[in-house]
Design a protein around this motif. Structure first.
Motif, PDB file in Angstrom:
ATOM      1  N   GLY A 112       0.837  -1.200   0.000  1.00  0.00           N
ATOM      2  CA  GLY A 112       0.000   0.000   0.000  1.00  0.00           C
ATOM      3  C   GLY A 112       0.874   1.253   0.000  1.00  0.00           C
ATOM      4  O   GLY A 112       2.104   1.181  -0.076  1.00  0.00           O
ATOM      5  N   ASN A 113       0.215   2.397   0.103  1.00  0.00           N
ATOM      6  CA  ASN A 113       0.923   3.674   0.005  1.00  0.00           C
ATOM      7  C   ASN A 113       1.462   4.183   1.330  1.00  0.00           C
ATOM      8  O   ASN A 113       2.266   5.104   1.354  1.00  0.00           O
ATOM      9  N   LEU A 114       0.996   3.610   2.457  1.00  0.00           N
ATOM     10  CA  LEU A 114       1.298   4.261   3.723  1.00  0.00           C
ATOM     11  C   LEU A 114       2.101   3.442   4.738  1.00  0.00           C
ATOM     12  O   LEU A 114       3.022   3.969   5.354  1.00  0.00           O
ATOM     13  N   ASN A 115       1.743   2.181   4.965  1.00  0.00           N
ATOM     14  CA  ASN A 115       2.204   1.475   6.179  1.00  0.00           C
ATOM     15  C   ASN A 115       3.056   0.252   5.883  1.00  0.00           C
ATOM     16  O   ASN A 115       3.231  -0.146   4.739  1.00  0.00           O
ATOM     17  N   GLY A 155     -13.604   5.857   4.603  1.00  0.00           N
ATOM     18  CA  GLY A 155     -12.726   6.907   4.101  1.00  0.00           C
ATOM     19  C   GLY A 155     -11.767   6.491   2.988  1.00  0.00           C
ATOM     20  O   GLY A 155     -11.072   7.342   2.430  1.00  0.00           O
ATOM     21  N   ASP A 156     -11.699   5.190   2.666  1.00  0.00           N
ATOM     22  CA  ASP A 156     -10.798   4.760   1.576  1.00  0.00           C
ATOM     23  C   ASP A 156     -11.268   3.399   1.058  1.00  0.00           C
ATOM     24  O   ASP A 156     -10.482   2.463   0.922  1.00  0.00           O
ATOM     25  N   LEU A 157     -12.561   3.321   0.756  1.00  0.00           N
ATOM     26  CA  LEU A 157     -13.195   2.021   0.503  1.00  0.00           C
ATOM     27  C   LEU A 157     -13.072   1.614  -0.976  1.00  0.00           C
ATOM     28  O   LEU A 157     -14.060   1.448  -1.686  1.00  0.00           O
ATOM     29  N   ASP A 163      -6.700  17.083  -0.612  1.00  0.00           N
ATOM     30  CA  ASP A 163      -5.749  17.463  -1.671  1.00  0.00           C
ATOM     31  C   ASP A 163      -5.819  16.516  -2.866  1.00  0.00           C
ATOM     32  O   ASP A 163      -5.979  16.942  -4.005  1.00  0.00           O
ATOM     33  N   LEU A 164      -5.680  15.206  -2.568  1.00  0.00           N
ATOM     34  CA  LEU A 164      -5.491  14.248  -3.671  1.00  0.00           C
ATOM     35  C   LEU A 164      -6.780  13.921  -4.416  1.00  0.00           C
ATOM     36  O   LEU A 164      -6.738  13.568  -5.589  1.00  0.00           O
ATOM     37  N   VAL A 165      -7.914  14.011  -3.718  1.00  0.00           N
ATOM     38  CA  VAL A 165      -9.177  13.629  -4.371  1.00  0.00           C
ATOM     39  C   VAL A 165      -9.935  14.856  -4.878  1.00  0.00           C
ATOM     40  O   VAL A 165     -10.464  14.858  -5.986  1.00  0.00           O
ATOM     41  N   GLU A 214      -7.979   3.414   8.066  1.00  0.00           N
ATOM     42  CA  GLU A 214      -7.212   4.468   8.746  1.00  0.00           C
ATOM     43  C   GLU A 214      -7.607   5.880   8.301  1.00  0.00           C
ATOM     44  O   GLU A 214      -7.262   6.857   8.964  1.00  0.00           O
ATOM     45  N   PHE A 215      -8.324   5.993   7.167  1.00  0.00           N
ATOM     46  CA  PHE A 215      -8.777   7.329   6.729  1.00  0.00           C
ATOM     47  C   PHE A 215     -10.142   7.687   7.326  1.00  0.00           C
ATOM     48  O   PHE A 215     -10.738   8.695   6.959  1.00  0.00           O
ATOM     49  N   ALA A 216     -10.622   6.827   8.233  1.00  0.00           N
ATOM     50  CA  ALA A 216     -11.979   7.011   8.746  1.00  0.00           C
ATOM     51  C   ALA A 216     -12.143   8.335   9.501  1.00  0.00           C
ATOM     52  O   ALA A 216     -11.221   8.814  10.157  1.00  0.00           O
ATOM     53  N   ARG A 261      -9.395  11.121  -9.844  1.00  0.00           N
ATOM     54  CA  ARG A 261      -8.146  11.262  -9.101  1.00  0.00           C
ATOM     55  C   ARG A 261      -7.209  10.066  -9.291  1.00  0.00           C
ATOM     56  O   ARG A 261      -5.994  10.209  -9.235  1.00  0.00           O
ATOM     57  N   ARG A 262      -7.766   8.882  -9.567  1.00  0.00           N
ATOM     58  CA  ARG A 262      -6.906   7.708  -9.755  1.00  0.00           C
ATOM     59  C   ARG A 262      -6.259   7.709 -11.139  1.00  0.00           C
ATOM     60  O   ARG A 262      -5.356   6.937 -11.412  1.00  0.00           O
ATOM     61  N   ILE A 263      -6.764   8.572 -12.031  1.00  0.00           N
ATOM     62  CA  ILE A 263      -6.192   8.640 -13.375  1.00  0.00           C
ATOM     63  C   ILE A 263      -5.280   9.856 -13.516  1.00  0.00           C
ATOM     64  O   ILE A 263      -4.219   9.787 -14.107  1.00  0.00           O
ATOM     65  N   GLU A 311       6.852  13.252   1.362  1.00  0.00           N
ATOM     66  CA  GLU A 311       6.168  14.555   1.430  1.00  0.00           C
ATOM     67  C   GLU A 311       4.997  14.492   2.411  1.00  0.00           C
ATOM     68  O   GLU A 311       4.551  15.495   2.928  1.00  0.00           O
ATOM     69  N   PHE A 312       4.445  13.274   2.599  1.00  0.00           N
ATOM     70  CA  PHE A 312       3.283  13.125   3.475  1.00  0.00           C
ATOM     71  C   PHE A 312       3.739  12.730   4.869  1.00  0.00           C
ATOM     72  O   PHE A 312       4.105  11.584   5.111  1.00  0.00           O
ATOM     73  N   LYS A 313       3.743  13.704   5.786  1.00  0.00           N
ATOM     74  CA  LYS A 313       4.104  13.410   7.167  1.00  0.00           C
ATOM     75  C   LYS A 313       2.799  13.163   7.919  1.00  0.00           C
ATOM     76  O   LYS A 313       1.922  14.015   7.952  1.00  0.00           O
ATOM     77  N   ARG A 367       4.684   5.707   2.695  1.00  0.00           N
ATOM     78  CA  ARG A 367       5.628   4.936   1.865  1.00  0.00           C
ATOM     79  C   ARG A 367       5.722   5.507   0.458  1.00  0.00           C
ATOM     80  O   ARG A 367       6.767   5.512  -0.158  1.00  0.00           O
ATOM     81  N   ILE A 368       4.568   5.989  -0.051  1.00  0.00           N
ATOM     82  CA  ILE A 368       4.524   6.457  -1.440  1.00  0.00           C
ATOM     83  C   ILE A 368       5.389   7.712  -1.641  1.00  0.00           C
ATOM     84  O   ILE A 368       5.971   7.922  -2.693  1.00  0.00           O
ATOM     85  N   SER A 369       5.500   8.554  -0.596  1.00  0.00           N
ATOM     86  CA  SER A 369       6.308   9.768  -0.707  1.00  0.00           C
ATOM     87  C   SER A 369       6.493  10.359   0.690  1.00  0.00           C
ATOM     88  O   SER A 369       5.521  10.481   1.437  1.00  0.00           O
ATOM     89  N   LEU A 376      -1.969  11.701  -7.982  1.00  0.00           N
ATOM     90  CA  LEU A 376      -0.717  11.055  -7.572  1.00  0.00           C
ATOM     91  C   LEU A 376      -0.857   9.548  -7.393  1.00  0.00           C
ATOM     92  O   LEU A 376       0.051   8.789  -7.728  1.00  0.00           O
ATOM     93  N   ALA A 377      -1.991   9.110  -6.830  1.00  0.00           N
ATOM     94  CA  ALA A 377      -2.128   7.696  -6.447  1.00  0.00           C
ATOM     95  C   ALA A 377      -3.012   6.964  -7.458  1.00  0.00           C
ATOM     96  O   ALA A 377      -4.209   7.225  -7.565  1.00  0.00           O
ATOM     97  N   HIS A 378      -2.390   6.069  -8.202  1.00  0.00           N
ATOM     98  CA  HIS A 378      -3.105   5.385  -9.291  1.00  0.00           C
ATOM     99  C   HIS A 378      -3.666   4.032  -8.856  1.00  0.00           C
ATOM    100  O   HIS A 378      -3.448   3.607  -7.725  1.00  0.00           O
TER     101      HIS A 378
HETATM  102  C1  SR1 Z   1      -0.444   9.509   0.230  1.00  0.00           C
HETATM  103  S1  SR1 Z   1      -1.636   8.303   0.310  1.00  0.00           S
HETATM  104  C2  SR1 Z   1      -2.304   8.116  -1.273  1.00  0.00           C
HETATM  105  C3  SR1 Z   1      -3.547   7.310  -1.293  1.00  0.00           C
HETATM  106  O1  SR1 Z   1      -3.302   6.017  -0.729  1.00  0.00           O
HETATM  107  C4  SR1 Z   1      -4.346   5.683   0.167  1.00  0.00           C
HETATM  108  O2  SR1 Z   1      -4.733   4.354  -0.007  1.00  0.00           O
HETATM  109  C5  SR1 Z   1      -5.454   6.660  -0.098  1.00  0.00           C
HETATM  110  O3  SR1 Z   1      -6.295   6.218  -1.150  1.00  0.00           O
HETATM  111  C6  SR1 Z   1      -4.688   7.869  -0.471  1.00  0.00           C
HETATM  112  O4  SR1 Z   1      -5.444   8.827  -1.163  1.00  0.00           O
END
Ligand code: SR1
Ligand code: MG
Length: 407
Positions: free
Chosen positions: A40-43, A232-234, A177-179, A252-254, A344-346, A71-73, A67-69, A349-351
Motif C-alpha cells: 500500500g501507500n502508507l504502512n 474513508g478509503d473504501l 488534496d489528492l481527491v 485508517e482514513f476514517a 483522481r486515480r487517473i 512529502e506526506f508526514k 511509503r509512497i512519498s 498522484l495515487a493510481h
Molecule cells: C499519500 S496516500 C495516497 C492514497 O493512498 C491511500 O490508499 C489513499 O487512497 C490515499 O489517497
C-alpha cells in the motif's frame, strides 16, 4: 529489546516484537518468522508465522511518513483510529472486518487476523474472478457502519463524542488534496497524467470551469458534513475477498464525513475493474461487474430504507418525507464521489493497477472512458436514482471511444 521507544521495525525486529509481546496468541511453544508484505501507500504490514502451530497474524505498523512519498508526514495516531474503528465495525457489521487483537500506542502498531486465505479484490478482479456474495456483503457493511453511526440513529451527544474521538485531520487533508483539489488544478504539481492523455486532460478537465466549481462544492461537503463514521478509503484494494467471504480492511482514513464518500468509492472501483475487463475483452466478466454495480447501488438503497425504518430514533427524522430527502442527498454525494475517485486515480498522484497495467492506446481509451463518465457523475450528480443510471452513463461514455480507433 523492550520496545519502549518508537522506531519503524524491519522483519527481524517485528518477529522479536511478536515473540516478546504477542506470545499469548500462539500457545506455550512457538517459533516465529516474519515477512513484510505491504504494497500500500502508507504502512508496513508484517505477516508473523508460527512454525509450531501454523498460526499466523498480521502486525500493521505506521511510519512517520507515507511509503509512497515522504512529502506526506502523518500522525501515527491513524493506527489507534484503525484499531478502534475495526472494533466498532465488527460490532456493527459482524464478520465483515478482520478481528483485531491488540494496539500498541508506543510502537504504533495494530495486531489483527491474517486474511491470507482471501485475496485483495482489485487483484482478483484483474484476474477476472467473480464474487457472488460481494454486493450483499458490501451493502450490509456500508448500511450498518454508516446509517448506524449517523444522527438518525445515535443519541446526539454520543455521536458528537465519536466525532471527537475519530477526528483525523492529516489523513483528511490527504483526501482533500489528492481527491478534491489536485486532479482539477494540479496546483501542487504532483499530478501524474499518462503522457498520451495530457492534452485531453488539459482540455476536458483542467480547463473546465463547471468541473472546478462542482468539485469545490463537493470538497466543502466532505470537510463540513459530519454525517456518519465513514471508512474513508473504501476502494477494492481495501477489500479482501474469497468466494464466500468479504472483509473490509484499512479504515485508517476514517472520520465523520458524508455517507456517499464510501458508496461512491466502491462504485468507482467497480468501474475501474469494468474498463480493465473491457480492455482485455473479457465480456462475461464485464457482465458480472455490470450486474454487481447495479445490485450494489440498488441493494444499498433497499437496505438503507429498511435499516432506517428499523433503527431511526431521532424524532424529527421520523417526519414523513425526510427519509426520502436524506437518501436523495446520499445518492447525490455518492454520484459526485464516484466521479471524483475516477478522476483522481487517473490524473492524480495515487493510481490503480486496473488502469496502470494497461499500455499505449488501450490505456488512453480506458482512461478517457473513466474520465468522460466521471464528468457526468460530478456535474449531473442530482440525476442518478438507481444502479442502472450509473451503468447507462458508463455505457454512454464507452460508446464515445470506439475500440477500433484506439488499436
Ligand atoms: C499519500 S496516500 C495516497 C492514497 O493512498 C491511500 O490508499 C489513499 O487512497 C490515499 O489517497
Ligand atoms: Mg489503504
Amino acid at each position: 529489546m523492550k520496545f519502549t521507544t518508537y522506531f519503524t521495525m524491519n522483519e527481524e525486529e517485528a518477529a522479536m516484537y511478536a515473540s516478546e509481546k504477542l506470545g499469548y496468541l500462539f500457545g506455550d511453544e512457538f517459533h516465529l518468522t516474519c515477512k513484510e508484505i505491504g504494497d500500500g501507500n502508507l504502512n508496513y504490514i508484517f505477516r508473523i508465522m508460527d512454525e509450531v502451530s501454523g498460526r499466523s497474524i498480521i502486525i500493521k505498523q505506521s511510519g512517520p511518513v507515507a511509503r509512497i512519498s515522504d512529502e506526506f508526514k502523518l500522525s501515527p495516531d491513524r493506527n489507534r483510529i484503525e484499531y478502534e474503528i475495526l472494533k466498532l465495525e465488527e460490532e456493527l457489521a459482524p464478520g465483515l472486518v478482520p478481528i483485531v487483537y491488540a494496539y500498541d500506542p508506543i510502537m504504533n502498531c495494530t495486531v489483527m487476523d491474517d486474511l491470507s486465505d482471501h485475496q485483495i479484490m482489485r487483484k482478483a478482479l484483474m484476474d477476472f474472478k467473480v464474487f457472488p456474495k460481494f454486493a450483499q456483503d458490501i451493502t450490509d457493511f456500508m448500511v450498518n457502519t454508516l446509517l448506524l453511526t449517523s444522527d438518525v440513529v445515535l443519541e446526539h451527544k454520543h455521536k458528537k463524542d465519536l466525532v471527537k474521538n475519530f477526528i483525523n485531520p492529516e489523513l483528511c487533508e490527504i483526501t482533500e488534496d489528492l481527491v478534491y483539489t489536485e486532479p482539477f488544478s494540479d496546483y501542487k504539481n504532483r499530478n501524474d497524467v499518462f503522457e498520451l492523455n495530457k492534452e485531453w486532460v488539459d482540455e476536458h478537465i483542467y480547463h473546465s470551469h463547471a468541473l472546478r466549481l462542482e468539485t469545490a462544492k463537493l470538497k466543502f461537503e466532505f470537510m463540513n458534513h459530519a454525517q456518519a463514521l465513514v471508512h474513508g478509503d473504501l476502494h477494492t484494494g481495501s477489500i479482501f475477498v474469497k468466494e464466500d467471504s468479504t472483509k473490509v480492511i484499512d479504515p485508517e482514513f476514517a472520520f465523520f464525513g458524508p455517507i456517499g464518500y464510501d458508496v461512491g468509492n466502491v462504485i468507482a472501483n467497480l468501474i475501474f475493474a469494468w474498463v480493465h475487463s473491457d480492455a482485455h475483452q473479457q465480456f462475461d466478466h464485464m457482465q458480472w461487474l455490470e450486474d454487481t454495480l447495479i445490485e450494489t447501488v440498488d441493494l444499498f438503497i433497499f437496505k438503507f430504507n429498511l435499516a432506517w425504518d428499523h433503527n431511526v430514533s431521532e424524532s424529527t427524522a421520523k417526519t414523513p418525507g425526510f427519509k426520502e430527502y436524506y437518501l436523495a442527498t446520499v445518492l447525490r454525494d455518492t454520484t459526485g464521489v464516484t466521479g471524483l475517485e475516477l478522476c483522481r486515480r487517473i490524473i492524480g498522484l495515487a493510481h490503480v493497477k486496473d488502469i496502470t497495467s494497461l499500455s499505449g492506446n488501450v490505456r488512453v481509451r480506458a482512461e478517457r472512458i473513466c474520465l468522460s463518465g466521471a464528468i457526468d457523475f460530478i456535474v449531473k450528480r442530482d440525476s442518478y436514482y438507481c444502479g442502472e443510471d450509473f451503468l447507462v452513463s458508463m455505457k454512454k461514455a464507452m460508446s464515445k471511444f470506439a475500440r477500433e480507433d484506439y488499436e
